[in-house]
Scaffold this active site. Structure first.
Site, PDB file in Angstrom:
ATOM      1  N   GLY A 167      41.229  23.890  -2.276  1.00 26.01           N
ATOM      2  CA  GLY A 167      41.526  24.360  -0.926  1.00 26.01           C
ATOM      3  C   GLY A 167      42.828  25.120  -0.850  1.00 26.01           C
ATOM      4  N   ASP A 168      43.863  24.592  -1.486  1.00 26.14           N
ATOM      5  CA  ASP A 168      45.159  25.271  -1.502  1.00 26.14           C
ATOM      6  C   ASP A 168      45.060  26.625  -2.200  1.00 26.14           C
ATOM      7  OD1 ASP A 168      47.250  23.284  -0.415  1.00 26.14           O
ATOM      8  OD2 ASP A 168      46.122  22.069  -1.822  1.00 26.14           O
ATOM      9  N   SER A 169      44.384  26.646  -3.343  1.00 28.63           N
ATOM     10  CA  SER A 169      44.305  27.882  -4.116  1.00 28.63           C
ATOM     11  C   SER A 169      43.509  28.954  -3.380  1.00 28.63           C
ATOM     12  CB  SER A 169      43.681  27.603  -5.489  1.00 28.63           C
ATOM     13  OG  SER A 169      44.497  26.703  -6.221  1.00 28.63           O
TER      14      SER A 169
END
Length: 399
Positions: A167-169
Protein backbone atom coordinates in the site's frame (compact mmCIF):
# COMPACT_ATOMS: atom_id res chain seq x y z
CA UNK A 1 24.40 15.40 -9.67
CA UNK A 2 23.25 14.13 -13.06
CA UNK A 3 20.07 12.60 -14.42
CA UNK A 4 16.84 13.82 -15.99
CA UNK A 5 15.78 15.53 -12.74
CA UNK A 6 19.01 17.48 -12.28
CA UNK A 7 18.12 20.95 -11.02
CA UNK A 8 14.91 19.81 -9.29
CA UNK A 9 14.99 20.54 -5.56
CA UNK A 10 12.90 18.35 -3.28
CA UNK A 11 12.29 18.73 0.44
CA UNK A 12 11.05 15.60 2.19
CA UNK A 13 9.21 15.89 5.50
CA UNK A 14 8.24 12.27 5.94
CA UNK A 15 9.01 9.07 7.73
CA UNK A 16 8.93 5.32 7.22
CA UNK A 17 7.76 4.35 3.76
CA UNK A 18 5.42 6.27 1.47
CA UNK A 19 6.94 9.77 1.26
CA UNK A 20 10.55 8.55 1.67
CA UNK A 21 10.19 5.95 -1.11
CA UNK A 22 8.75 8.58 -3.46
CA UNK A 23 11.62 10.94 -2.67
CA UNK A 24 14.15 8.15 -3.13
CA UNK A 25 12.91 7.52 -6.68
CA UNK A 26 13.36 11.20 -7.51
CA UNK A 27 16.83 11.25 -5.92
CA UNK A 28 17.94 8.28 -8.01
CA UNK A 29 17.29 10.30 -11.15
CA UNK A 30 19.19 13.40 -10.16
CA UNK A 31 16.87 15.48 -7.98
CA UNK A 32 18.45 17.13 -4.96
CA UNK A 33 16.50 15.63 -2.06
CA UNK A 34 16.84 17.24 1.36
CA UNK A 35 15.32 14.97 3.98
CA UNK A 36 14.25 16.73 7.18
CA UNK A 37 14.51 14.47 10.22
CA UNK A 38 13.82 15.08 13.87
CA UNK A 39 16.85 15.21 16.20
CA UNK A 40 17.59 12.19 18.36
CA UNK A 41 16.38 9.11 16.53
CA UNK A 42 15.43 10.53 13.11
CA UNK A 43 13.26 8.51 10.75
CA UNK A 44 12.00 5.38 12.57
CA UNK A 45 12.93 3.28 9.53
CA UNK A 46 16.54 3.58 10.69
CA UNK A 47 15.59 0.82 13.15
CA UNK A 48 13.11 -1.21 11.06
CA UNK A 49 13.60 -4.75 9.76
CA UNK A 50 17.10 -6.21 9.94
CA UNK A 51 19.91 -4.08 11.38
CA UNK A 52 23.63 -3.96 10.68
CA UNK A 53 25.57 -2.45 13.59
CA UNK A 54 22.47 -0.65 14.80
CA UNK A 55 21.21 0.71 11.49
CA UNK A 56 18.56 -0.78 9.24
CA UNK A 57 19.73 -2.15 5.92
CA UNK A 58 16.43 -0.87 4.54
CA UNK A 59 17.47 2.65 5.60
CA UNK A 60 20.60 2.54 3.47
CA UNK A 61 18.42 1.66 0.47
CA UNK A 62 15.41 3.88 1.17
CA UNK A 63 17.47 7.03 1.75
CA UNK A 64 20.23 6.71 -0.82
CA UNK A 65 21.22 9.93 -2.57
CA UNK A 66 19.41 12.03 0.06
CA UNK A 67 20.83 14.75 2.28
CA UNK A 68 19.88 14.38 5.94
CA UNK A 69 19.14 17.67 7.68
CA UNK A 70 18.06 17.32 11.29
CA UNK A 71 15.65 20.07 12.36
CA UNK A 72 13.62 20.35 15.54
CA UNK A 73 10.38 21.60 14.00
CA UNK A 74 9.11 22.54 17.45
CA UNK A 75 11.64 25.39 17.32
CA UNK A 76 10.70 28.65 15.55
CA UNK A 77 14.28 28.90 14.30
CA UNK A 78 14.00 25.47 12.68
CA UNK A 79 10.66 26.40 11.09
CA UNK A 80 12.38 29.45 9.62
CA UNK A 81 15.08 27.21 8.15
CA UNK A 82 12.42 24.92 6.67
CA UNK A 83 10.75 27.92 5.03
CA UNK A 84 14.08 29.07 3.60
CA UNK A 85 14.63 25.60 2.14
CA UNK A 86 11.16 25.60 0.63
CA UNK A 87 11.41 29.12 -0.75
CA UNK A 88 13.19 27.89 -3.88
CA UNK A 89 12.18 24.24 -3.86
CA UNK A 90 10.23 22.57 -6.64
CA UNK A 91 8.65 19.88 -4.48
CA UNK A 92 7.67 19.23 -0.90
CA UNK A 93 6.82 15.59 -0.21
CA UNK A 94 5.21 14.83 3.14
CA UNK A 95 3.24 12.04 4.78
CA UNK A 96 2.30 13.53 8.10
CA UNK A 97 -1.22 13.37 9.48
CA UNK A 98 -3.48 15.89 7.68
CA UNK A 99 -3.26 19.23 9.46
CA UNK A 100 0.13 18.57 11.07
CA UNK A 101 2.04 20.92 8.76
CA UNK A 102 -0.62 23.58 9.25
CA UNK A 103 -0.03 23.44 13.01
CA UNK A 104 3.67 24.04 12.35
CA UNK A 105 2.94 27.07 10.20
CA UNK A 106 3.88 25.18 7.03
CA UNK A 107 0.44 24.78 5.48
CA UNK A 108 -0.32 25.14 1.79
CA UNK A 109 -1.51 28.74 1.96
CA UNK A 110 1.70 29.83 3.71
CA UNK A 111 4.03 27.88 1.41
CA UNK A 112 2.21 28.80 -1.81
CA UNK A 113 2.48 32.50 -0.92
CA UNK A 114 6.16 31.98 -0.12
CA UNK A 115 6.90 30.04 -3.33
CA UNK A 116 4.18 29.96 -6.01
CA UNK A 117 6.09 27.39 -8.09
CA UNK A 118 6.18 24.87 -5.23
CA UNK A 119 4.29 21.57 -5.64
CA UNK A 120 3.15 20.06 -2.35
CA UNK A 121 2.77 16.29 -2.47
CA UNK A 122 0.69 15.09 0.47
CA UNK A 123 0.43 11.36 1.18
CA UNK A 124 -1.99 10.21 3.86
CA UNK A 125 -4.19 7.28 4.72
CA UNK A 126 -7.46 8.67 3.39
CA UNK A 127 -6.57 11.93 1.64
CA UNK A 128 -6.82 15.56 2.71
CA UNK A 129 -10.62 15.66 2.61
CA UNK A 130 -13.58 13.43 3.40
CA UNK A 131 -15.03 12.08 6.65
CA UNK A 132 -12.05 9.78 7.33
CA UNK A 133 -9.26 12.29 6.68
CA UNK A 134 -8.29 12.59 10.37
CA UNK A 135 -8.05 8.87 10.98
CA UNK A 136 -4.56 7.41 11.28
CA UNK A 137 -3.78 5.29 8.24
CA UNK A 138 -0.92 2.97 7.43
CA UNK A 139 -0.33 1.05 4.21
CA UNK A 140 -1.87 -2.10 5.68
CA UNK A 141 -5.14 -0.24 6.25
CA UNK A 142 -4.99 1.11 2.73
CA UNK A 143 -4.65 -2.44 1.43
CA UNK A 144 -7.62 -3.54 3.53
CA UNK A 145 -9.95 -0.73 2.52
CA UNK A 146 -8.66 -0.50 -1.04
CA UNK A 147 -9.91 -4.00 -1.81
CA UNK A 148 -6.72 -5.95 -2.39
CA UNK A 149 -6.58 -7.74 0.95
CA UNK A 150 -10.01 -9.32 0.46
CA UNK A 151 -8.97 -10.80 -2.88
CA UNK A 152 -5.58 -12.08 -1.67
CA UNK A 153 -5.13 -15.58 -0.24
CA UNK A 154 -6.36 -19.11 -0.77
CA UNK A 155 -9.99 -19.69 -1.69
CA UNK A 156 -12.08 -19.87 1.45
CA UNK A 157 -9.13 -18.84 3.62
CA UNK A 158 -8.35 -15.76 5.68
CA UNK A 159 -7.54 -12.61 3.68
CA UNK A 160 -3.76 -12.42 3.38
CA UNK A 161 -1.23 -9.71 2.80
CA UNK A 162 1.57 -9.47 0.30
CA UNK A 163 4.92 -9.85 2.08
CA UNK A 164 5.97 -6.23 1.47
CA UNK A 165 4.50 -2.80 2.22
CA UNK A 166 2.45 -2.76 -0.95
CA UNK A 167 0.00 0.00 0.00
CA UNK A 168 2.76 2.44 0.88
CA UNK A 169 4.74 1.66 -2.26
CA UNK A 170 1.70 2.09 -4.50
CA UNK A 171 1.06 5.47 -2.89
CA UNK A 172 4.71 6.39 -3.51
CA UNK A 173 4.41 5.61 -7.22
CA UNK A 174 1.20 7.64 -7.54
CA UNK A 175 2.92 10.46 -5.66
CA UNK A 176 5.84 10.50 -8.08
CA UNK A 177 3.49 10.50 -11.08
CA UNK A 178 1.50 13.42 -9.66
CA UNK A 179 4.64 15.30 -8.64
CA UNK A 180 6.20 15.06 -12.08
CA UNK A 181 2.98 16.10 -13.82
CA UNK A 182 2.73 19.18 -11.61
CA UNK A 183 6.41 20.13 -11.94
CA UNK A 184 6.23 19.70 -15.72
CA UNK A 185 3.23 22.06 -15.84
CA UNK A 186 5.18 24.69 -13.88
CA UNK A 187 8.34 24.27 -15.95
CA UNK A 188 6.32 24.65 -19.17
CA UNK A 189 4.91 27.93 -17.90
CA UNK A 190 1.35 26.65 -17.82
CA UNK A 191 0.60 27.48 -14.20
CA UNK A 192 1.77 27.60 -10.61
CA UNK A 193 2.43 24.82 -8.17
CA UNK A 194 -0.43 22.82 -6.72
CA UNK A 195 -1.29 20.22 -4.09
CA UNK A 196 -0.97 16.58 -5.11
CA UNK A 197 -3.29 14.71 -2.75
CA UNK A 198 -2.43 10.99 -2.56
CA UNK A 199 -4.43 8.54 -0.45
CA UNK A 200 -3.13 5.12 0.53
CA UNK A 201 -6.62 3.67 0.16
CA UNK A 202 -7.16 5.19 -3.28
CA UNK A 203 -3.71 4.16 -4.51
CA UNK A 204 -4.58 0.53 -3.81
CA UNK A 205 -8.12 0.91 -5.13
CA UNK A 206 -6.73 2.27 -8.42
CA UNK A 207 -5.25 -1.18 -9.12
CA UNK A 208 -8.46 -3.11 -8.63
CA UNK A 209 -9.30 -3.43 -12.32
CA UNK A 210 -12.99 -4.11 -13.04
CA UNK A 211 -13.92 -4.87 -9.42
CA UNK A 212 -16.57 -2.13 -9.16
CA UNK A 213 -18.42 -2.48 -12.50
CA UNK A 214 -18.50 -6.28 -12.11
CA UNK A 215 -20.22 -5.79 -8.76
CA UNK A 216 -22.49 -2.96 -9.85
CA UNK A 217 -23.76 -4.44 -13.11
CA UNK A 218 -23.44 -8.17 -12.50
CA UNK A 219 -23.57 -8.48 -8.72
CA UNK A 220 -20.26 -10.34 -8.89
CA UNK A 221 -17.93 -10.18 -5.89
CA UNK A 222 -14.33 -11.10 -6.65
CA UNK A 223 -13.13 -13.59 -4.06
CA UNK A 224 -9.78 -15.06 -3.02
CA UNK A 225 -8.49 -17.54 -5.54
CA UNK A 226 -4.96 -18.51 -4.52
CA UNK A 227 -2.59 -18.42 -7.47
CA UNK A 228 -5.31 -18.29 -10.13
CA UNK A 229 -6.93 -15.34 -11.86
CA UNK A 230 -10.70 -15.95 -11.99
CA UNK A 231 -12.09 -15.24 -15.43
CA UNK A 232 -8.67 -15.52 -17.09
CA UNK A 233 -7.58 -19.03 -18.01
CA UNK A 234 -5.23 -20.66 -17.76
CA UNK A 235 -3.14 -18.51 -15.43
CA UNK A 236 -2.08 -20.18 -12.21
CA UNK A 237 0.73 -21.51 -10.05
CA UNK A 238 1.66 -25.17 -10.36
CA UNK A 239 4.03 -27.43 -8.42
CA UNK A 240 6.74 -29.49 -10.08
CA UNK A 241 8.16 -32.92 -9.31
CA UNK A 242 11.14 -31.46 -7.44
CA UNK A 243 9.07 -29.22 -5.16
CA UNK A 244 9.44 -25.95 -7.05
CA UNK A 245 6.57 -23.72 -8.15
CA UNK A 246 6.02 -22.34 -11.63
CA UNK A 247 3.64 -19.64 -12.77
CA UNK A 248 2.20 -20.35 -16.23
CA UNK A 249 0.20 -17.77 -18.16
CA UNK A 250 -1.33 -19.51 -21.15
CA UNK A 251 -4.36 -17.28 -21.35
CA UNK A 252 -4.16 -15.90 -24.89
CA UNK A 253 -5.81 -18.03 -27.56
CA UNK A 254 -2.69 -19.03 -29.58
CA UNK A 255 -0.56 -19.48 -26.46
CA UNK A 256 -3.18 -21.81 -25.01
CA UNK A 257 -2.99 -24.06 -28.05
CA UNK A 258 0.81 -24.20 -27.81
CA UNK A 259 0.63 -24.95 -24.10
CA UNK A 260 -1.74 -27.84 -24.66
CA UNK A 261 0.68 -29.28 -27.24
CA UNK A 262 3.52 -29.10 -24.70
CA UNK A 263 1.61 -30.91 -21.97
CA UNK A 264 0.38 -33.60 -24.35
CA UNK A 265 -3.25 -32.49 -24.47
CA UNK A 266 -3.79 -31.29 -28.06
CA UNK A 267 -7.39 -32.41 -27.69
CA UNK A 268 -8.00 -29.52 -25.29
CA UNK A 269 -6.16 -27.11 -27.53
CA UNK A 270 -8.29 -28.11 -30.52
CA UNK A 271 -11.60 -28.14 -28.65
CA UNK A 272 -13.81 -25.32 -30.02
CA UNK A 273 -15.20 -24.80 -26.53
CA UNK A 274 -11.77 -23.61 -25.40
CA UNK A 275 -10.93 -21.48 -28.41
CA UNK A 276 -11.68 -18.25 -26.49
CA UNK A 277 -10.98 -17.15 -22.95
CA UNK A 278 -14.62 -17.14 -21.81
CA UNK A 279 -14.96 -20.80 -22.70
CA UNK A 280 -11.73 -21.71 -20.94
CA UNK A 281 -12.61 -19.65 -17.86
CA UNK A 282 -15.87 -21.58 -17.49
CA UNK A 283 -13.90 -24.82 -17.14
CA UNK A 284 -10.64 -23.54 -15.68
CA UNK A 285 -10.53 -26.33 -13.08
CA UNK A 286 -10.38 -28.98 -15.83
CA UNK A 287 -7.59 -27.13 -17.66
CA UNK A 288 -5.63 -26.47 -14.46
CA UNK A 289 -5.81 -30.16 -13.55
CA UNK A 290 -4.35 -31.10 -16.92
CA UNK A 291 -1.49 -28.64 -16.57
CA UNK A 292 -0.83 -29.64 -12.95
CA UNK A 293 -0.66 -33.28 -13.96
CA UNK A 294 2.11 -32.45 -16.43
CA UNK A 295 4.14 -30.14 -14.16
CA UNK A 296 3.97 -32.56 -11.22
CA UNK A 297 5.51 -35.26 -13.39
CA UNK A 298 8.48 -33.11 -14.44
CA UNK A 299 11.25 -31.18 -12.76
CA UNK A 300 11.33 -27.37 -12.83
CA UNK A 301 14.19 -27.13 -15.35
CA UNK A 302 12.46 -29.44 -17.82
CA UNK A 303 9.17 -27.58 -17.39
CA UNK A 304 10.73 -24.18 -18.04
CA UNK A 305 12.77 -25.42 -20.98
CA UNK A 306 9.73 -26.95 -22.68
CA UNK A 307 7.60 -23.86 -22.12
CA UNK A 308 10.31 -21.49 -23.32
CA UNK A 309 10.75 -23.54 -26.50
CA UNK A 310 7.01 -23.26 -27.14
CA UNK A 311 6.98 -19.53 -26.33
CA UNK A 312 4.61 -19.96 -23.41
CA UNK A 313 5.09 -17.30 -20.68
CA UNK A 314 6.26 -19.03 -17.52
CA UNK A 315 8.50 -18.34 -14.58
CA UNK A 316 9.75 -20.09 -11.52
CA UNK A 317 8.71 -18.52 -8.23
CA UNK A 318 12.00 -17.07 -7.02
CA UNK A 319 13.47 -17.06 -3.57
CA UNK A 320 15.79 -14.15 -2.82
CA UNK A 321 18.77 -16.45 -3.47
CA UNK A 322 17.43 -17.05 -6.98
CA UNK A 323 17.13 -13.31 -7.59
CA UNK A 324 20.65 -12.53 -6.44
CA UNK A 325 22.17 -15.34 -8.54
CA UNK A 326 20.11 -14.78 -11.67
CA UNK A 327 22.19 -13.75 -14.72
CA UNK A 328 19.39 -11.63 -16.15
CA UNK A 329 19.14 -9.56 -12.97
CA UNK A 330 22.90 -9.11 -13.10
CA UNK A 331 22.98 -8.22 -16.79
CA UNK A 332 20.30 -5.60 -16.20
CA UNK A 333 22.29 -4.12 -13.28
CA UNK A 334 19.47 -4.86 -10.89
CA UNK A 335 21.88 -6.14 -8.23
CA UNK A 336 24.31 -3.41 -7.24
CA UNK A 337 27.23 -3.50 -4.83
CA UNK A 338 27.06 -0.94 -2.04
CA UNK A 339 29.60 0.06 0.59
CA UNK A 340 28.32 0.74 4.11
CA UNK A 341 29.98 3.32 6.38
CA UNK A 342 32.08 0.63 8.06
CA UNK A 343 33.43 -0.52 4.70
CA UNK A 344 31.29 -3.67 4.51
CA UNK A 345 30.13 -4.57 1.00
CA UNK A 346 26.46 -5.48 0.55
CA UNK A 347 24.21 -6.12 -2.42
CA UNK A 348 21.35 -3.69 -3.01
CA UNK A 349 18.56 -3.49 -5.61
CA UNK A 350 19.30 -1.55 -8.78
CA UNK A 351 17.35 1.30 -10.32
CA UNK A 352 14.05 1.23 -12.21
CA UNK A 353 13.21 2.35 -14.89
CA UNK A 354 16.15 2.14 -17.29
CA UNK A 355 16.64 5.37 -19.25
CA UNK A 356 18.91 5.12 -22.27
CA UNK A 357 20.32 8.67 -22.24
CA UNK A 358 19.87 9.88 -18.66
CA UNK A 359 19.97 6.82 -16.42
CA UNK A 360 19.58 6.94 -12.67
CA UNK A 361 22.51 6.40 -10.35
CA UNK A 362 23.40 5.65 -6.74
CA UNK A 363 25.76 8.33 -5.46
CA UNK A 364 25.71 7.42 -1.77
CA UNK A 365 23.80 5.24 0.64
CA UNK A 366 21.43 6.47 3.34
CA UNK A 367 23.25 9.14 5.39
CA UNK A 368 23.82 9.38 9.12
CA UNK A 369 21.36 11.56 11.02
CA UNK A 370 22.11 15.21 10.34
CA UNK A 371 25.07 14.36 8.14
CA UNK A 372 24.27 17.23 5.77
CA UNK A 373 22.83 19.75 8.26
CA UNK A 374 25.86 22.03 8.28
CA UNK A 375 26.34 21.75 4.51
CA UNK A 376 22.75 22.65 3.71
CA UNK A 377 22.60 25.49 6.24
CA UNK A 378 25.79 26.92 4.81
CA UNK A 379 24.16 26.87 1.36
CA UNK A 380 21.46 29.13 2.85
CA UNK A 381 24.13 31.67 3.79
CA UNK A 382 24.63 30.78 7.47
CA UNK A 383 28.20 30.93 8.71
CA UNK A 384 29.79 28.41 11.06
CA UNK A 385 29.05 30.48 14.17
CA UNK A 386 25.35 30.82 13.30
CA UNK A 387 25.08 27.10 12.61
CA UNK A 388 26.69 26.29 15.93
CA UNK A 389 24.30 28.65 17.75
CA UNK A 390 21.36 26.81 16.21
CA UNK A 391 22.83 23.52 17.38
CA UNK A 392 23.40 24.91 20.88
CA UNK A 393 19.76 26.06 20.96
CA UNK A 394 18.63 22.52 19.95
CA UNK A 395 17.03 23.88 16.78
CA UNK A 396 19.20 21.60 14.67
CA UNK A 397 21.34 18.53 15.12
CA UNK A 398 24.70 18.35 13.40
CA UNK A 399 25.93 15.05 12.00
Amino acid sequence: MSGPLKGIKVVEIGALIAAPFAARLLAEFGAEVIKIEAPGEGDPIRKWRKLHKGTSLWWYLQSRNKKSVSLNLKSPAAIDIAKRLLADADLLIENLKPGALEKLGLGWDVLHALNPKLTMVRISGYGQSGPYKDRPGFGAIGEAMGGIRYTTGEAGGVPARVGVSLGDSLASLHAVIGALMSVLRVKMGQGEGQVVDVSLVESVFNLMESLVPEYDLLGYVRERSGGALPGIAPSNTYSTRDGAYVVIAGNSDPIFKRLMQVIGRPDLGDDPEFARNDGRAAKSALIDAAIAGWTSANGIDAVLAALEAAEVPAGRIYLVADIVADPHYQAREMILQATLPDGVQVKMPGIVPKLSETPGAVRWQGPTLGQHTAEVLASLGLDAAAIQRLADEDAVQLG
